[in-house]
Motif scaffolding. Sequence first.
Motif, PDB file in Angstrom:
ATOM      1  N   ASN A 109       1.659   0.131  -6.654  1.00 27.62           N
ATOM      2  CA  ASN A 109       2.608   1.862  -6.670  1.00 27.62           C
ATOM      3  C   ASN A 109       3.832   1.616  -6.630  1.00 27.62           C
ATOM      4  OD1 ASN A 109       2.399   2.619  -4.156  1.00 27.62           O
ATOM      5  ND2 ASN A 109       0.227   2.865  -4.395  1.00 27.62           N
ATOM      6  N   ASP A 110       4.686   3.150  -6.679  1.00 31.95           N
ATOM      7  CA  ASP A 110       5.961   3.114  -6.162  1.00 31.95           C
ATOM      8  C   ASP A 110       6.720   3.021  -4.722  1.00 31.95           C
ATOM      9  OD1 ASP A 110       6.631   4.104  -8.476  1.00 31.95           O
ATOM     10  OD2 ASP A 110       6.841   6.184  -7.668  1.00 31.95           O
ATOM     11  N   ASN A 111       5.383   2.800  -3.525  1.00 32.83           N
ATOM     12  CA  ASN A 111       5.647   2.336  -2.228  1.00 32.83           C
ATOM     13  C   ASN A 111       4.756   1.229  -1.824  1.00 32.83           C
ATOM     14  OD1 ASN A 111       4.840   6.182  -2.667  1.00 32.83           O
ATOM     15  ND2 ASN A 111       6.248   5.305  -1.201  1.00 32.83           N
ATOM     16  N   ILE A 112       3.707   0.084  -2.442  1.00 31.28           N
ATOM     17  CA  ILE A 112       3.346  -0.550  -2.392  1.00 31.28           C
ATOM     18  C   ILE A 112       3.873  -1.956  -3.070  1.00 31.28           C
ATOM     19  CG2 ILE A 112       1.486  -2.470  -1.705  1.00 31.28           C
ATOM     20  CD1 ILE A 112       0.292   0.550  -1.025  1.00 31.28           C
ATOM     21  N   ASP A 113       4.678  -2.989  -2.816  1.00 32.32           N
ATOM     22  CA  ASP A 113       4.527  -3.698  -3.061  1.00 32.32           C
ATOM     23  C   ASP A 113       3.983  -5.156  -2.424  1.00 32.32           C
ATOM     24  OD1 ASP A 113       6.579  -3.140  -4.508  1.00 32.32           O
ATOM     25  OD2 ASP A 113       7.670  -3.801  -3.614  1.00 32.32           O
TER      26      ASP A 113
ATOM     27  N   TYR B  77       5.066  -2.158   2.427  1.00 36.01           N
ATOM     28  CA  TYR B  77       5.104  -0.780   2.503  1.00 36.01           C
ATOM     29  C   TYR B  77       6.802   0.219   2.262  1.00 36.01           C
ATOM     30  CZ  TYR B  77       3.562   4.147   2.687  1.00 36.01           C
ATOM     31  OH  TYR B  77       3.160   5.757   2.700  1.00 36.01           O
ATOM     32  N   LEU B  78       6.839   0.381   1.364  1.00 35.56           N
ATOM     33  CA  LEU B  78       8.033   1.348   0.971  1.00 35.56           C
ATOM     34  C   LEU B  78       7.887   2.707   1.790  1.00 35.56           C
ATOM     35  CD1 LEU B  78       8.459  -0.469  -1.872  1.00 35.56           C
ATOM     36  CD2 LEU B  78      10.790  -0.634  -0.320  1.00 35.56           C
ATOM     37  N   LEU B  79       9.365   3.421   2.673  1.00 36.40           N
ATOM     38  CA  LEU B  79       8.828   4.181   2.970  1.00 36.40           C
ATOM     39  C   LEU B  79       8.966   5.700   2.477  1.00 36.40           C
ATOM     40  CD1 LEU B  79       9.552   3.129   6.638  1.00 36.40           C
ATOM     41  CD2 LEU B  79       7.639   3.599   6.185  1.00 36.40           C
ATOM     42  N   THR B  80      10.167   5.616   1.571  1.00 36.51           N
ATOM     43  CA  THR B  80      10.653   6.866   0.506  1.00 36.51           C
ATOM     44  C   THR B  80      10.472   6.414  -0.792  1.00 36.51           C
ATOM     45  OG1 THR B  80      12.920   6.089   1.206  1.00 36.51           O
ATOM     46  CG2 THR B  80      11.791   7.943   2.684  1.00 36.51           C
ATOM     47  N   ASN B  81      10.618   7.677  -1.612  1.00 35.05           N
ATOM     48  CA  ASN B  81      10.937   7.562  -2.905  1.00 35.05           C
ATOM     49  C   ASN B  81      12.000   7.590  -3.756  1.00 35.05           C
ATOM     50  OD1 ASN B  81       8.276   6.360  -3.509  1.00 35.05           O
ATOM     51  ND2 ASN B  81       7.440   8.199  -4.032  1.00 35.05           N
TER      52      ASN B  81
ATOM     53  N   ARG C  42      15.682   3.095   0.652  1.00 36.42           N
ATOM     54  CA  ARG C  42      14.132   2.784   0.291  1.00 36.42           C
ATOM     55  C   ARG C  42      14.011   1.788   1.825  1.00 36.42           C
ATOM     56  NH1 ARG C  42      10.674   2.268  -4.185  1.00 36.42           N
ATOM     57  NH2 ARG C  42       9.146   3.325  -3.280  1.00 36.42           N
TER      58      ARG C  42
ATOM     59  N   TYR D 249      11.927   0.309   4.334  1.00 37.67           N
ATOM     60  CA  TYR D 249      10.070  -0.567   4.448  1.00 37.67           C
ATOM     61  C   TYR D 249       9.856  -1.162   5.880  1.00 37.67           C
ATOM     62  CZ  TYR D 249      12.909  -4.770   4.212  1.00 37.67           C
ATOM     63  OH  TYR D 249      13.756  -5.938   3.829  1.00 37.67           O
TER      64      TYR D 249
END
Length: 192
Positions: free
Chosen positions: A48-52, A89-93, A97, A99
């Motif tokens: 998703n936008d925050n988890i790679d 985990y990316l902390l912001t959108n 960003r 992480y």
Amino acid sequence: LALAAFATAQAQDLKPFKVNLSLGYARPAGRGAAGGALGSIEPKYGLNDNIDLGLRAEFAMMVRSASAAGASTTDELRVAGSYLLTGTYLLTNTRFRPYVGVGTGLYTVGGASLRFSEAAEDETATVTGGRKLGAMIRTGFKAGHFVLGLEYNLVPSTKGVVVRSSGTPITVTSQNSYLGIKLGFDIGGGAY
């Protein structure tokens, strides 16, 4: 006008696939160790936008530390490689960003040489390298497609027994953990 707004919205959507390419500085743990260079490639998939989730391959050239009673480390450049499964985990959108992340996998470590110097003898012994299971913790930030990161690679020490020419067995410990400071960029992954 509606078509232009739709195209702009689509262009800013985060694409799930990206590849990170990084270069940096590797600093091994222990007395007598000296830093060197590292390079890595890490294909990632964004859940998703925050988890790679990713697969990191990294090679680090550095002088690692080894120790034994009555010995000193020789100054030899060694290469360590790693192949890790990673999660970030990316902390912001936003465009900036921060992480945090972790990884685990296989590390390949080079051997280490030691010099024993005493009045009656001067000899060198080598401890062979091998493969170790290890882990990595990371933090940093992305600004657009550029990435600045700090990673600590937790790799168990290599231990071996060296038999000196006098017949005395000596236990040798070579530290394998290292800190990586990396600057890189993501290819793909959308607008930010």
